[in-house]
Design a protein around this motif. Structure first.
Motif, PDB file in Angstrom:
ATOM      1  N   ASN A 222       1.141   3.948  -2.996  1.00 26.88           N
ATOM      2  CA  ASN A 222       1.138   5.523  -2.768  1.00 26.88           C
ATOM      3  C   ASN A 222       2.059   6.320  -3.338  1.00 26.88           C
TER       4      ASN A 222
ATOM      5  N   TYR B 289       0.965  -1.172  -0.042  1.00 23.70           N
ATOM      6  CA  TYR B 289       0.147  -0.090  -0.084  1.00 23.70           C
ATOM      7  C   TYR B 289       0.772   1.268   0.116  1.00 23.70           C
ATOM      8  N   ASP B 290       2.049   1.355   0.778  1.00 27.42           N
ATOM      9  CA  ASP B 290       2.781   2.433   0.969  1.00 27.42           C
ATOM     10  C   ASP B 290       3.596   2.452  -0.343  1.00 27.42           C
TER      11      ASP B 290
ATOM     12  N   TYR C 207       1.174   6.322  -6.945  1.00 28.55           N
ATOM     13  CA  TYR C 207       0.150   7.243  -7.020  1.00 28.55           C
ATOM     14  C   TYR C 207       0.472   8.567  -7.445  1.00 28.55           C
TER      15      TYR C 207
END
Length: 294
Positions: free
Chosen positions: A175, A171-172, A178
């Protein structure tokens, strides 16, 4: 399929046999404290696991599916299963950390992550990307936590905790992806998605099918649109991508198996050995026999 097709692949098990220091959960996950100590091969090999790494210092160069990649400090490198890796060069001071996972363990870890298709697409087109110092520091913290828990073989929920930590780290990393996508955002979302679908089709079918028209039909578009889109996204034509996969497969089989050239021609759907020889020489610059002896 002939057993020789599985020779000389990079698996977690093969790395464990040659690496000096590592932590692991059976042959599902492997944590390396020193990426420079990984037993990198000197000939093209197919990855049968997923590598997620971070460069800490120095520089490295390698190729994935014939495309050269450079790695510098705070760069994340992602090597997907199924890709061909080759041409390793490291600076004397190079060091990094890495986690290798088989596909089942990776899927188990990321099954709850949203927008996985975007993550997959980005890692295919950007197998190396740079983190901020804060992002790199966080990734190292995740790495230490994962390694610590992997080493705790008495923990009843060790596997589940490691999966949870992996999901959080992904997830990190997502990010950061993203952030990079927002910086470089263009209207290529549909084009990049189509390119990802094309590459998946090629990976599954290049041994039997080399016609661009066949891939366009499977994707329900015209060959012209496929060619224009793939060229725009990847700076290569569909034919170049297909030829790269075919010639890489030939190189691996010629160097890392004793399979007769006639049998390689049959496995790759060539009419005969002569056609394969002409194709290989056109793309590699020498005959299959010369390449095998080199």
């Amino acid at each position: 399929m002939n057993d020789n097709l599985n020779i000389q692949e990079i698996t977690i098990e093969s790395v464990k046999k040659l690496a000096h220091h590592y932590s692991s959960i059976e042959n599902d996950l492997l944590v390396l404290d020193d990426l420079a100590q990984m037993p990198w091969p000197t000939t093209p090999r197919r990855m049968k696991c997923i590598l997620l790494g971070l460069c800490l210092k120095g520089k490295a160069q390698y190729s994935i599916d014939t495309e050269e990649r450079m790695v510098k400090p705070n760069d994340v490198l992602i090597v997907n299963a199924g890709t061909i890796v080759d041409n390793y060069m490291f600076s004397n001071d190079f060091n990094g950390i890495a986690i290798l996972m088989n596909k089942d363990f990776f899927q188990e870890s990321i099954k709850g992550i949203h927008e996985l298709s975007k993550l997959f697409l980005f890692s295919r087109s950007h197998p190396v990307f740079n983190l901020t110092k804060e992002e790199a520091f966080a990734m190292q913290a995740y790495f230490r936590a994962i390694r610590y828990r992997v080493d705790d073989s008495n923990h009843h929920f060790r596997r589940e905790v490691v999966c949870s930590l992996m999901m959080t780290m992904v997830y990190d990393v997502s990010n950061a992806i993203y952030r990079l996508q927002k910086v470089n955002e263009t209207r290529q979302t549909r084009a990049e998605s189509l390119f990802a679908d094309f590459i998946l089709l090629v990976e599954e079918n290049f041994r039997k099918e080399r016609r661009v028209g066949w891939y366009a039909e499977k994707l329900c578009i015209t060959p012209k649109y496929l060619s224009e889109t793939v060229k725009m996204v990847s700076h290569r034509t569909p034919n170049e991508w297909i030829d790269n996969y075919v010639t890489l497969e030939m190189r691996v089989l010629l160097k890392n198996s004793s399979m007769p050239i006639k049998e390689i021609a049959q496995n790759l759907n060539f009419p005969n050995q002569s056609f394969l020889g002409k194709y290989f020489k056109e793309h590699v610059g020498m005959s299959p026999k010369e390449y095998r002896k080199s």
